[in-house]
Motif scaffolding. Structure first.
Motif, short mmCIF file in Angstrom:
data_model
loop_
_atom_site.label_atom_id
_atom_site.label_comp_id
_atom_site.label_asym_id
_atom_site.label_seq_id
_atom_site.Cartn_x
_atom_site.Cartn_y
_atom_site.Cartn_z
N ARG A 1 17.88 -20.27 -22.55
CA ARG A 1 18.17 -20.29 -21.12
C ARG A 1 17.19 -19.38 -20.36
N TYR A 2 16.97 -18.17 -20.88
CA TYR A 2 16.04 -17.26 -20.21
C TYR A 2 14.62 -17.80 -20.25
N ALA A 3 14.24 -18.42 -21.36
CA ALA A 3 12.89 -18.99 -21.47
C ALA A 3 12.72 -20.12 -20.46
N GLN B 1 3.19 -13.56 -25.60
CA GLN B 1 1.95 -14.17 -25.11
C GLN B 1 2.18 -14.85 -23.77
N ALA B 2 3.27 -15.58 -23.65
CA ALA B 2 3.58 -16.24 -22.38
C ALA B 2 3.77 -15.22 -21.27
N ASN B 3 4.37 -14.09 -21.61
CA ASN B 3 4.63 -13.06 -20.62
C ASN B 3 3.36 -12.33 -20.20
N VAL B 4 2.55 -11.95 -21.16
CA VAL B 4 1.37 -11.14 -20.86
C VAL B 4 0.27 -11.96 -20.20
N LYS B 5 0.07 -13.18 -20.72
CA LYS B 5 -1.05 -14.00 -20.23
C LYS B 5 -0.60 -15.18 -19.37
N HIS B 6 0.69 -15.25 -19.08
CA HIS B 6 1.25 -16.32 -18.24
C HIS B 6 0.88 -17.70 -18.78
N LEU C 1 7.22 -19.06 -13.88
CA LEU C 1 5.78 -19.09 -14.19
C LEU C 1 5.08 -20.22 -13.46
N GLN C 2 5.74 -21.36 -13.38
CA GLN C 2 5.13 -22.53 -12.76
C GLN C 2 4.84 -22.32 -11.28
N VAL C 3 5.59 -21.45 -10.63
CA VAL C 3 5.34 -21.15 -9.21
C VAL C 3 4.71 -19.77 -9.03
N GLN C 4 4.22 -19.22 -10.14
CA GLN C 4 3.49 -17.95 -10.17
C GLN C 4 4.30 -16.76 -9.65
N HIS C 5 5.60 -16.77 -9.95
CA HIS C 5 6.45 -15.62 -9.66
C HIS C 5 6.51 -14.79 -10.94
N TYR C 6 5.43 -14.03 -11.14
CA TYR C 6 5.24 -13.36 -12.43
C TYR C 6 6.22 -12.22 -12.67
N GLU C 7 6.62 -11.52 -11.63
CA GLU C 7 7.56 -10.42 -11.82
C GLU C 7 8.91 -10.96 -12.31
N ALA C 8 9.37 -12.03 -11.70
CA ALA C 8 10.64 -12.62 -12.10
C ALA C 8 10.55 -13.20 -13.52
N SER C 9 9.44 -13.88 -13.80
CA SER C 9 9.28 -14.47 -15.14
C SER C 9 9.21 -13.38 -16.19
N CYS C 10 8.61 -12.25 -15.86
CA CYS C 10 8.50 -11.15 -16.80
C CYS C 10 9.89 -10.67 -17.24
N GLY C 11 10.78 -10.45 -16.31
CA GLY C 11 12.12 -9.99 -16.64
C GLY C 11 12.88 -10.98 -17.51
N LEU C 12 12.73 -12.25 -17.20
CA LEU C 12 13.41 -13.29 -17.98
C LEU C 12 12.83 -13.39 -19.38
N LEU C 13 11.51 -13.33 -19.49
CA LEU C 13 10.88 -13.39 -20.81
C LEU C 13 11.22 -12.16 -21.64
N LEU C 14 11.33 -11.01 -21.00
CA LEU C 14 11.73 -9.80 -21.72
C LEU C 14 13.13 -9.96 -22.30
N ARG C 15 14.02 -10.58 -21.55
CA ARG C 15 15.37 -10.81 -22.06
C ARG C 15 15.33 -11.71 -23.29
N GLU D 1 5.70 -23.63 -27.14
CA GLU D 1 5.86 -23.45 -28.59
C GLU D 1 7.15 -22.70 -28.91
N ALA D 2 7.40 -21.64 -28.17
CA ALA D 2 8.62 -20.86 -28.38
C ALA D 2 9.86 -21.71 -28.11
N GLU D 3 9.85 -22.45 -27.03
CA GLU D 3 11.02 -23.25 -26.67
C GLU D 3 11.26 -24.37 -27.68
N ARG D 4 10.20 -24.95 -28.20
CA ARG D 4 10.35 -26.02 -29.19
C ARG D 4 11.05 -25.49 -30.45
N ILE D 5 10.63 -24.32 -30.91
CA ILE D 5 11.24 -23.75 -32.10
C ILE D 5 12.67 -23.29 -31.81
N LEU D 6 12.89 -22.71 -30.65
CA LEU D 6 14.25 -22.33 -30.27
C LEU D 6 15.18 -23.54 -30.26
#
Length: 135
Positions: free
Chosen positions: A17-19, A78-83, A26-40, A90-95
């Protein structure tokens, strides 16, 4: 009270869900919000990794699941650091494979849990691309 397997399933769904929410950001370049979600999602993967019990699972299943959890974690980082959406794919497919495997396992008797997990982990591992260690 939830069983250990049910808790694992809930954690996997949370990571998914967080991913998915991070993808939208990420798709709308809201990197701060995506960062928090990816960290979760990353933190959930670390919790799942820490909860693995070699004694319950056996060496082969333990090693496979630990490798998958580490790989998913690294792709989320990787998704978080390099967007990178590709890393998130890849992560979502395995999840998704892991969640499907746990879902099947919860439908089986406890005695049948190990073979189901082994088959699902092997299927997920077979679809995982090689890890690029060069960054």
């Amino acid at each position: 009270t939830a069983t250990k397997e049910q808790l694992m399933m809930m954690l996997l769904y949370g990571a998914q869900r967080y991913a998915a929410q991070a993808r939208a950001k990420l798709q709308v370049q809201h990197y701060e919000a995506s960062c928090g979600l990816l960290l979760r999602s990353q933190n959930i993967m670390l919790e799942l990794l820490g909860a693995l019990d070699r004694g319950d699972l056996g060496d082969q299943i333990y090693d496979t699941l630990a490798g998958l959890y580490r790989f998913v974690h690294s792709r989320l980082v990787q998704a978080n650091v390099k967007h990178e959406i590709q890393a998130l794919d890849e992560a979502e497919r395995i999840l998704a494979h892991l969640s499907a495997t746990w879902s099947l396992a919860l439908e089986k008797d406890r005695a049948e849990l190990k073979p189901v997990l082994a088959a699902g982990a092997a299927a997920a591992a077979g679809e995982a691309p090689p890890i690029n260690l060069e960054g």
